[in-house]
Design a protein around this motif. Structure first.
Motif, short mmCIF file in Angstrom:
data_model
loop_
_atom_site.label_atom_id
_atom_site.label_comp_id
_atom_site.label_asym_id
_atom_site.label_seq_id
_atom_site.Cartn_x
_atom_site.Cartn_y
_atom_site.Cartn_z
N ILE A 70 -10.93 -34.08 -7.40
CA ILE A 70 -10.22 -35.23 -6.84
C ILE A 70 -8.73 -35.12 -7.14
CG2 ILE A 70 -9.88 -37.72 -7.04
CD1 ILE A 70 -12.33 -37.02 -5.43
N ASP A 71 -8.39 -34.77 -8.38
CA ASP A 71 -6.97 -34.63 -8.76
C ASP A 71 -6.30 -33.55 -7.91
OD1 ASP A 71 -7.32 -36.57 -10.68
OD2 ASP A 71 -7.64 -35.16 -12.31
N ALA A 72 -7.01 -32.44 -7.70
CA ALA A 72 -6.43 -31.35 -6.89
C ALA A 72 -6.23 -31.79 -5.45
CB ALA A 72 -7.34 -30.13 -6.96
N GLY A 73 -7.17 -32.56 -4.92
CA GLY A 73 -7.03 -33.06 -3.55
C GLY A 73 -5.87 -34.02 -3.42
N MET A 74 -5.69 -34.88 -4.40
CA MET A 74 -4.56 -35.83 -4.38
C MET A 74 -3.23 -35.08 -4.42
SD MET A 74 -5.80 -39.08 -4.53
CE MET A 74 -4.77 -40.14 -5.55
N LEU A 75 -3.17 -34.01 -5.24
CA LEU A 75 -1.95 -33.22 -5.32
C LEU A 75 -1.67 -32.52 -3.99
CD1 LEU A 75 0.41 -32.06 -6.92
CD2 LEU A 75 -1.12 -30.24 -7.72
N ALA A 76 -2.71 -31.98 -3.35
CA ALA A 76 -2.54 -31.31 -2.06
C ALA A 76 -1.99 -32.29 -1.02
CB ALA A 76 -3.87 -30.73 -1.59
N LEU A 77 -2.44 -33.53 -1.05
CA LEU A 77 -1.94 -34.54 -0.11
C LEU A 77 -0.50 -34.90 -0.41
CD1 LEU A 77 -5.01 -36.94 0.20
CD2 LEU A 77 -4.06 -35.49 1.99
N LYS A 78 -0.15 -34.96 -1.69
CA LYS A 78 1.22 -35.29 -2.03
C LYS A 78 2.19 -34.20 -1.60
CE LYS A 78 4.30 -36.47 -5.87
NZ LYS A 78 4.44 -36.68 -7.33
N LEU A 79 1.77 -32.95 -1.76
CA LEU A 79 2.64 -31.83 -1.41
C LEU A 79 2.74 -31.61 0.10
CD1 LEU A 79 1.59 -29.24 -4.14
CD2 LEU A 79 3.63 -30.69 -4.11
N ASN A 80 1.68 -31.97 0.82
CA ASN A 80 1.67 -31.68 2.25
C ASN A 80 0.78 -32.69 2.97
OD1 ASN A 80 2.09 -30.31 4.71
ND2 ASN A 80 0.25 -29.08 4.39
N TRP A 81 1.31 -33.89 3.16
CA TRP A 81 0.50 -34.90 3.85
C TRP A 81 0.23 -34.42 5.28
CZ3 TRP A 81 -2.14 -38.98 2.11
CH2 TRP A 81 -2.74 -39.81 3.07
N PRO A 82 -1.03 -34.37 5.71
CA PRO A 82 -1.36 -33.79 7.02
C PRO A 82 -1.13 -34.78 8.17
CG PRO A 82 -3.36 -34.46 5.89
CD PRO A 82 -2.23 -34.74 4.94
N GLY A 153 -2.02 -43.46 7.19
CA GLY A 153 -1.68 -43.10 5.82
C GLY A 153 -2.86 -43.14 4.87
N LEU A 154 -4.08 -42.94 5.40
CA LEU A 154 -5.29 -42.95 4.57
C LEU A 154 -6.12 -41.69 4.85
CD1 LEU A 154 -6.38 -46.68 5.07
CD2 LEU A 154 -5.30 -45.71 3.03
N MET A 155 -6.60 -41.06 3.79
CA MET A 155 -7.44 -39.87 3.91
C MET A 155 -8.52 -39.90 2.82
SD MET A 155 -6.19 -37.86 6.40
CE MET A 155 -6.78 -36.19 6.04
N PHE A 156 -9.72 -39.43 3.15
CA PHE A 156 -10.77 -39.29 2.15
C PHE A 156 -10.58 -37.98 1.37
CE2 PHE A 156 -13.31 -42.18 4.91
CZ PHE A 156 -13.66 -43.11 3.94
N VAL A 157 -10.82 -38.04 0.06
CA VAL A 157 -10.92 -36.84 -0.77
C VAL A 157 -12.34 -36.82 -1.31
CG1 VAL A 157 -10.04 -35.58 -2.76
CG2 VAL A 157 -8.48 -36.98 -1.39
N ASP A 158 -13.07 -35.76 -0.99
CA ASP A 158 -14.50 -35.65 -1.27
C ASP A 158 -14.72 -34.42 -2.15
OD1 ASP A 158 -17.26 -35.55 -1.21
OD2 ASP A 158 -17.41 -35.96 0.93
N SER A 159 -15.14 -34.64 -3.40
CA SER A 159 -15.28 -33.54 -4.36
C SER A 159 -16.70 -33.48 -4.90
CB SER A 159 -14.30 -33.74 -5.53
OG SER A 159 -14.46 -32.74 -6.51
N THR A 160 -17.32 -32.29 -4.78
CA THR A 160 -18.68 -32.07 -5.28
C THR A 160 -18.66 -30.91 -6.27
OG1 THR A 160 -19.64 -32.83 -3.20
CG2 THR A 160 -21.06 -31.58 -4.67
N LEU A 173 -10.81 -42.85 -1.34
CA LEU A 173 -9.90 -42.99 -0.21
C LEU A 173 -8.48 -42.99 -0.76
CD1 LEU A 173 -9.79 -43.38 2.86
CD2 LEU A 173 -9.72 -45.85 2.47
N ALA A 174 -7.67 -42.04 -0.30
CA ALA A 174 -6.30 -41.88 -0.80
C ALA A 174 -5.32 -42.50 0.18
CB ALA A 174 -5.98 -40.40 -0.99
N GLN A 175 -4.26 -43.10 -0.37
CA GLN A 175 -3.24 -43.76 0.45
C GLN A 175 -1.87 -43.15 0.16
OE1 GLN A 175 -2.54 -48.00 -0.25
NE2 GLN A 175 -2.14 -48.27 1.92
N ARG A 176 -1.14 -42.88 1.20
CA ARG A 176 0.19 -42.27 1.09
C ARG A 176 1.26 -43.34 0.85
NH1 ARG A 176 3.55 -39.83 6.17
NH2 ARG A 176 5.08 -38.58 5.04
#
Length: 405
Positions: A70-82, A153-160, A173-176
């Motif tokens: 989850i932390d890695a996904g949040m960082l990826a969104l911060k660096l490059n919001w799609p 400005g909302l994206m799901f981060v799904d970590s298994t 659910l992550a918010q920009r």
């Protein structure tokens, strides 16, 4: 008589001891059986407790690995919001797995499934298979959308995670949160003084097209011949901006400097800044050049695009004679801001806007105009820089999945 009684007594005692020895043996055997049963019970109790503890440990490990995803996904969104189909934010699961296992020994691959299941992170939009906004994660990976298609400005981060055959899943659910930049839409050019060579400085409108019946330029003409500047569609009173600070306030400058420092695009060398702008990596970035003397920024490759514009700030002392020299087809898409004087050279055009606190001097003629106002570039700049990515409250979901068989 006495001797006979004595013999009889001894014989009686022997017979009684013989009978009682069988009872003692039975009692001893009973105690042995009780102790054996107790020992077996204790063994199974300890064994069960050990297994339960191990299961609990692996469950915690699986949870921790999923949380790292989850932390890695949040960082990826911060660096490059799609915010476009070609800007997918993704986590490299193999690299993440390597980093986690190197820093946390004892986190083992699953034994009864593919090692790639150790960590799997997906980032996808909050839309269903039909593209409608939803608060429920799309369960079908084949129909998921991997960019912010609904622009909310909302994206799901799904970590298994699967650690030693113990599975855990976390979904959020992550918010920009983005910088609220306020470049003035509708203003193509601001300069304290504009001067030009005999070929003239042209200010035109390319977006919106067709252009509305309003001006897009504000400037104090400094031209003895009175014919060097042609402001496209400037047939009504220009937007009011009496000072450079109204166009480019200190709060905006400070915000852009902070963005550049965070992005690693803050330069004190004009050579390094020019190289970065020509690298093809500048799209969607803020490039801040700080110098105690005049700088020259040059190149022969296009910088940015309408969908991924660039902001360049040249911050130098007043009256510094800075040079912007881009040639050939090296057009610039975005906003160019010069604190100090600025000279435009070369044959490429600026698509977006230009603001200069001092004198703007033109020494070139672009193939489609020196300054081409592009409203889309301005609007994209005003929402494209992410400050942070936060978890929407009450959207954290945890699942303990069946163990691998």
């Amino acid at each position: 008589m006495t001797a006979r009684k004595t013999v009889q007594a001894v014989t009686c005692i022997r017979e009684r001891l013989a009978r009682e020895s069988g009872v003692v043996l039975i009692v001893v055997m009973a105690f042995v059986a009780v102790f054996a049963a107790t020992g077996a019970g204790l063994y199974w109790l300890v064994s069960s407790q050990t297994n339960a503890t191990e299961l609990e440990r692996t469950d915690v490990k699986a949870f921790n690995v999923a949380e790292a995803g989850i932390d890695a996904g949040m960082l990826a969104l911060k660096l490059n919001w799609p915010d476009a189909p070609d800007k997918v934010a993704a986590v490299d699961n193999d690299i993440l797995k390597t980093v986690i296992q190197q820093n946390s020994p004892g986190l083992w691959d699953p034994k009864r499934s593919n090692p790639s299941e150790f960590i799997q992170v997906e980032i996808y939009d909050n839309v269903d298979a039909s593209g409608n906004t939803t608060s429920v994660a799309n369960p079908d990976p084949s129909t998921r959308v991997y960019w912010d298609s609904n622009k909310d400005g909302l994206m799901f981060v799904d970590s298994t995670a699967n650690v030693d055959d113990d599975r855990h899943r976390i979904l959020i659910l992550a918010q920009r949160q983005y910088w609220d930049l306020t470049f003035p839409v509708g203003l193509a050019l601001w300069s304290g003084v504009v001067d030009s060579n005999g070929q003239g400085l042209y200010v035109t409108v390319e977006d919106p097209n067709p252009a509305p019946y309003v001006p897009y330029a504000f400037y104090d003409v400094h031209d003895a011949q009175g014919k060097k500047i042609s402001a496209g569609y400037a047939v009504a009173p220009a937007p009011s901006a009496s000072s450079f600070n109204e166009v480019f306030p200190e709060s905006l400058r400070a915000a852009l400097e902070a963005i550049a420092r965070e992005q690693g695009t803050y330069f004190t060398s004009d050579t390094q800044a020019s190289a970065f702008l020509a690298s093809g990596q500048a799209g969607g970035k803020v490039v801040y050049i700080k110098s105690n003397s005049a700088v020259t920024i040059s190149g022969d490759k296009r910088v940015g695009s309408k969908d991924s514009p660039v902001v360049v700030i040249i911050d130098t002392p007043d009256n510094s004679e800075n040079v912007w020299d881009f040639r050939g087809t090296a057009d610039f898409y975005g906003v160019l801001v010069t604190i100090g004087n600025s000279t435009l050279r070369g044959t490429s055009g600026i698509h977006g806007a230009l603001y200069c606190s001092g004198t703007l001097l033109n020494k070139g003629t672009g193939s489609s105009g020196e300054i081409n106002y592009n409203q889309t570039c301005i609007q994209n700049i005003n929402r494209q820089y992410t400050i942070s990515v936060n978890i929407v409250p009450n959207t954290w979901e945890e699942y303990t999945l069946p163990r691998s068989q």
